[in-house]
Design a protein around this motif. Structure first.
Motif, PDB file in Angstrom:
ATOM      1  N   LEU A 130       0.171  -1.193  -9.970  1.00 26.22           N
ATOM      2  CA  LEU A 130       1.451  -0.686 -10.472  1.00 26.22           C
ATOM      3  C   LEU A 130       1.357  -0.252 -11.932  1.00 26.22           C
ATOM      4  O   LEU A 130       2.120   0.602 -12.385  1.00 26.22           O
ATOM      5  N   ASP A 131       0.427  -0.850 -12.669  1.00 17.07           N
ATOM      6  CA  ASP A 131       0.245  -0.501 -14.086  1.00 17.07           C
ATOM      7  C   ASP A 131      -0.654   0.709 -14.288  1.00 17.07           C
ATOM      8  O   ASP A 131      -0.810   1.178 -15.421  1.00 17.07           O
ATOM      9  N   ARG A 132      -1.256   1.215 -13.226  1.00 22.51           N
ATOM     10  CA  ARG A 132      -2.200   2.340 -13.351  1.00 22.51           C
ATOM     11  C   ARG A 132      -1.513   3.689 -13.523  1.00 22.51           C
ATOM     12  O   ARG A 132      -2.171   4.691 -13.744  1.00 22.51           O
ATOM     13  N   VAL A 133      -0.221   3.704 -13.407  1.00 26.10           N
ATOM     14  CA  VAL A 133       0.511   4.976 -13.450  1.00 26.10           C
ATOM     15  C   VAL A 133       0.346   5.642 -14.819  1.00 26.10           C
ATOM     16  O   VAL A 133       0.443   4.973 -15.859  1.00 26.10           O
ATOM     17  N   ASP A 134       0.128   6.942 -14.795  1.00 28.97           N
ATOM     18  CA  ASP A 134       0.019   7.716 -16.031  1.00 28.97           C
ATOM     19  C   ASP A 134       1.375   7.741 -16.743  1.00 28.97           C
ATOM     20  O   ASP A 134       2.404   8.043 -16.132  1.00 28.97           O
ATOM     21  N   ARG A 135       1.349   7.419 -18.018  1.00 30.10           N
ATOM     22  CA  ARG A 135       2.603   7.384 -18.788  1.00 30.10           C
ATOM     23  C   ARG A 135       3.296   8.731 -18.804  1.00 30.10           C
ATOM     24  O   ARG A 135       4.528   8.809 -18.796  1.00 30.10           O
ATOM     25  N   ARG A 136       2.528   9.803 -18.804  1.00 27.23           N
ATOM     26  CA  ARG A 136       3.133  11.147 -18.816  1.00 27.23           C
ATOM     27  C   ARG A 136       3.903  11.420 -17.528  1.00 27.23           C
ATOM     28  O   ARG A 136       4.935  12.093 -17.546  1.00 27.23           O
ATOM     29  N   SER A 137       3.403  10.872 -16.414  1.00 27.51           N
ATOM     30  CA  SER A 137       4.111  11.045 -15.134  1.00 27.51           C
ATOM     31  C   SER A 137       5.440  10.297 -15.156  1.00 27.51           C
ATOM     32  O   SER A 137       6.447  10.797 -14.634  1.00 27.51           O
ATOM     33  N   ARG A 150       8.579   6.189  -5.676  1.00 28.83           N
ATOM     34  CA  ARG A 150       7.971   7.516  -5.615  1.00 28.83           C
ATOM     35  C   ARG A 150       6.665   7.631  -6.402  1.00 28.83           C
ATOM     36  O   ARG A 150       5.877   8.538  -6.135  1.00 28.83           O
ATOM     37  N   LEU A 151       6.466   6.751  -7.365  1.00 26.30           N
ATOM     38  CA  LEU A 151       5.293   6.907  -8.227  1.00 26.30           C
ATOM     39  C   LEU A 151       4.413   5.660  -8.271  1.00 26.30           C
ATOM     40  O   LEU A 151       3.212   5.729  -7.996  1.00 26.30           O
ATOM     41  N   ARG A 152       4.985   4.513  -8.605  1.00 22.56           N
ATOM     42  CA  ARG A 152       4.170   3.325  -8.816  1.00 22.56           C
ATOM     43  C   ARG A 152       3.529   2.811  -7.527  1.00 22.56           C
ATOM     44  O   ARG A 152       2.326   2.509  -7.503  1.00 22.56           O
ATOM     45  N   LEU A 153       4.307   2.656  -6.465  1.00 26.99           N
ATOM     46  CA  LEU A 153       3.757   2.116  -5.220  1.00 26.99           C
ATOM     47  C   LEU A 153       2.684   3.021  -4.607  1.00 26.99           C
ATOM     48  O   LEU A 153       1.631   2.522  -4.181  1.00 26.99           O
ATOM     49  N   PRO A 154       2.903   4.359  -4.531  1.00 35.82           N
ATOM     50  CA  PRO A 154       1.813   5.208  -4.019  1.00 35.82           C
ATOM     51  C   PRO A 154       0.539   5.109  -4.859  1.00 35.82           C
ATOM     52  O   PRO A 154      -0.573   5.129  -4.322  1.00 35.82           O
ATOM     53  N   THR A 155       0.701   4.994  -6.183  1.00 32.30           N
ATOM     54  CA  THR A 155      -0.470   4.862  -7.056  1.00 32.30           C
ATOM     55  C   THR A 155      -1.170   3.522  -6.838  1.00 32.30           C
ATOM     56  O   THR A 155      -2.401   3.429  -6.885  1.00 32.30           O
TER      57      THR A 155
END
Length: 256
Positions: free
Chosen positions: A148-155, A172-177
Motif C-alpha cells: 500500500l505504501d508503494r504508490v507513486d506520490r505523483r499518482s 482505485r490506486l493503492r490496492l491494485p498496486t
C-alpha cells in the motif's frame, strides 16, 4: 507466441521439479541403504513410502485435520493482517502505535505463545486456528502495508486533484498496486500455516499430523515419523502450488 512461451517455461519448471524430487529420493535411498543407517538416523525412502501406504487411512485423516486447522487459521490471519494494514492507511495517525505493538508481539517466536493459547482455547481445533492466524496475520500485515505504501506520490496527487478521497485512492490506486505483494505474502504464508499447525499439535491435540508425529516418537516408530513428515510436505506443496496458481491467474499480465 507469448502464451506458448509461458506454457513451455511452466512445463519445463514442472519437469525440473519432478526430476529434482526423483534425484532427492534416489540420493536418500542410496545414502540410507549404502551406509546401513538405523531408522532413528535416517530410514530408507522405500520404507517411508511403504509406511505411508500402510497407514494411508490414518495419515489421510490426520492430514485432513491439520489442513482444516491451517486453512481456517490462514483465512482468519489473512483477514486480520490485510484488514489491519488497510485500516492504518485510512487512519494514519494510529500507524506508529499499532506497528510498534504488532512488532512487539511478533518479536517473540509464535511457538512461545503455544502454552498460553492452549490454556485459553484448549487442545482442540480453536487453539490451532488461533496460532496459525497469529503467524499468518503478521506476514500479511507487513506485506500489505509495504504494498500500500508503494504508490507513486505523483499518482496520489493527480487523483486528489480530480477530487478522489481516501476510499477512492485505496480502491482505485493503492490496492491494485499492493496486489502483487499481498499475493506474495499469501503464498509464503501457506507453508508457515501448516508448520505452525503441526508444531502446536505436537504440544497438545486430539488429532492431526503433529499428533501422529508425537505419538510415533513416544512409540519409537521413526518410520512413521518420517511418513507423517512426507505427508505434511506433500500437503504444504499442494497448498503452496494452489495459491501460486491463483497468484498467476490474478497477475496474468506478469506472465505475458
Amino acid at each position: 507466441m507469448g502464451g506458448r512461451a509461458v506454457t513451455a517455461q511452466r512445463s519445463l519448471a514442472v519437469q525440473r521439479g519432478v526430476l529434482g524430487a526423483l534425484v532427492l529420493i534416489g540420493l536418500w535411498e542410496g545414502v540410507a541403504r549404502g551406509f546401513a543407517l538405523p531408522a532413528y538416523v535416517l530410514p530408507a525412502m522405500s520404507d517411508v513410502l511403504l509406511g505411508v501406504w500402510g497407514k494411508r487411512a490414518m495419515l489421510t485423516e490426520a492430514a485432513a485435520y491439520t489442513l482444516a486447522e491451517a486453512l481456517l487459521g490462514y483465512a482468519l490471519g489473512a483477514l486480520v493482517g490485510i484488514g489491519l494494514a488497510v485500516a492504518l492507511i485510512l487512519l494514519p495517525r494510529a500507524r506508529g502505535v499499532v506497528v510498534t505493538a504488532v512488532t512487539a508481539v511478533n518479536s517473540v517466536p509464535v511457538v512461545a505463545y503455544s502454552p498460553l493459547i492452549l490454556l485459553w482455547f484448549g487442545i482442540g481445533l480453536a487453539s490451532k486456528v488461533v496460532m496459525v492466524a497469529l503467524a499468518v496475520s503478521f506476514t500479511l500485515f507487513l506485506s500489505t502495508l509495504a504494498g500500500l505504501d508503494r504508490v507513486d506520490r505523483r499518482s496520489i496527487d493527480l487523483m486528489r486533484s480530480f477530487g478522489a478521497g481516501r476510499l477512492a485512492l485505496l480502491w482505485r490506486l493503492r490496492l491494485p498496486t499492493a496486489l502483487p505483494l499481498i499475493l506474495a505474502g499469501l503464498r509464503v504464508s501457506t507453508v508457515r500455516s501448516i508448520i505452525v499447525a503441526i508444531v502446536t499439535e505436537m504440544l497438545g491435540a486430539y488429532g492431526g499430523l503433529g499428533w501422529v508425529i508425537y505419538q510415533a516418537v513416544l512409540q519409537i516408530d521413526f518410520v512413521q515419523v518420517w511418513s507423517a513428515i512426507v505427508v505434511a510436505s506433500a500437503a504444504s506443496l499442494l497448498f503452496f502450488g494452489l495459491v501460486g496458481l491463483a497468484e498467476r491467474r490474478l497477475l496474468f499480465w506478469r506472465a505475458s
